[in-house]
Structures are given as structure tokens and as C-alpha cells.
Design an enzyme around this catalytic site. Structure first.
Site, mmCIF file in Angstrom:
data_model
loop_
_atom_site.group_PDB
_atom_site.id
_atom_site.type_symbol
_atom_site.label_atom_id
_atom_site.label_comp_id
_atom_site.label_asym_id
_atom_site.label_seq_id
_atom_site.Cartn_x
_atom_site.Cartn_y
_atom_site.Cartn_z
ATOM 1 N N CYS A 22 -1.406 31.711 48.411
ATOM 2 C CA CYS A 22 -2.801 32.040 48.163
ATOM 3 C C CYS A 22 -2.974 32.587 46.746
ATOM 4 C CB CYS A 22 -3.243 33.081 49.198
ATOM 5 S SG CYS A 22 -4.965 33.545 49.077
ATOM 6 N N PRO A 23 -3.954 32.107 46.030
ATOM 7 C CA PRO A 23 -5.046 31.199 46.396
ATOM 8 C C PRO A 23 -4.806 29.746 45.999
ATOM 9 C CG PRO A 23 -5.583 32.188 44.301
ATOM 10 C CD PRO A 23 -4.219 32.735 44.720
#
Length: 75
Positions: A14-15
């Protein structure tokens, strides 16, 4: 279901999976589908949220072994 594209986001945290999906979807025509492979635990929350916020359709979400598979239709 036949997919127009596959995006392998395994190994990304993430992200990055969502950012790569956003970028790939921009290059697709409306109605096209994208098959996304991911293994980031946060993607279980991030992908459905991204689709809901951006208006794309999350057609399916499944897990095979350690890999999550998402089918997204561009709106």
C-alpha cells in the site's frame, strides 16, 4: 469472463497496488475489465474502497493461495 488486461501487483505494498490500478484503468476504454493480482493484506480493504470512490465496478474478488484476484470494470 474474458479480461482485457491483467495487472500483477504482487509484491507491492500500500498504496502502490491501487496507484497502479488507477494508472492502468486510465488507459482502458469504458466497459473494459482489468484483472488485478495482489498479495498486500491492505488491498482487501483498499481495492473495494477505490472502486466505490472512483465509480468503477468491482465485479469479483477472490483469493487463490496467497494471491488476491480482483476483476474491475472501468466505468
Amino acid at each position: 469472463m474474458e479480461n482485457d488486461n491483467t495487472l500483477d501487483a504482487t509484491g507491492l505494498l500500500c498504496p502502490l497496488p491501487v496507484l497502479k490500478v488507477r494508472k492502468r484503468l486510465k488507459s482502458l476504454t469504458s466497459g473494459a475489465t482489468l484483472r488485478v493480482l495482489a498479495d498486500d493484506p491492505a488491498a482487501l480493504i483498499d481495492m473495494p474502497h477505490f472502486c466505490a470512490e472512483s465509480g468503477h465496478e468491482l465485479i469479483s474478488q477472490s483469493i487463490e493461495g496467497d494471491v488476491q484476484i480482483y476483476i474491475i470494470r472501468k466505468t
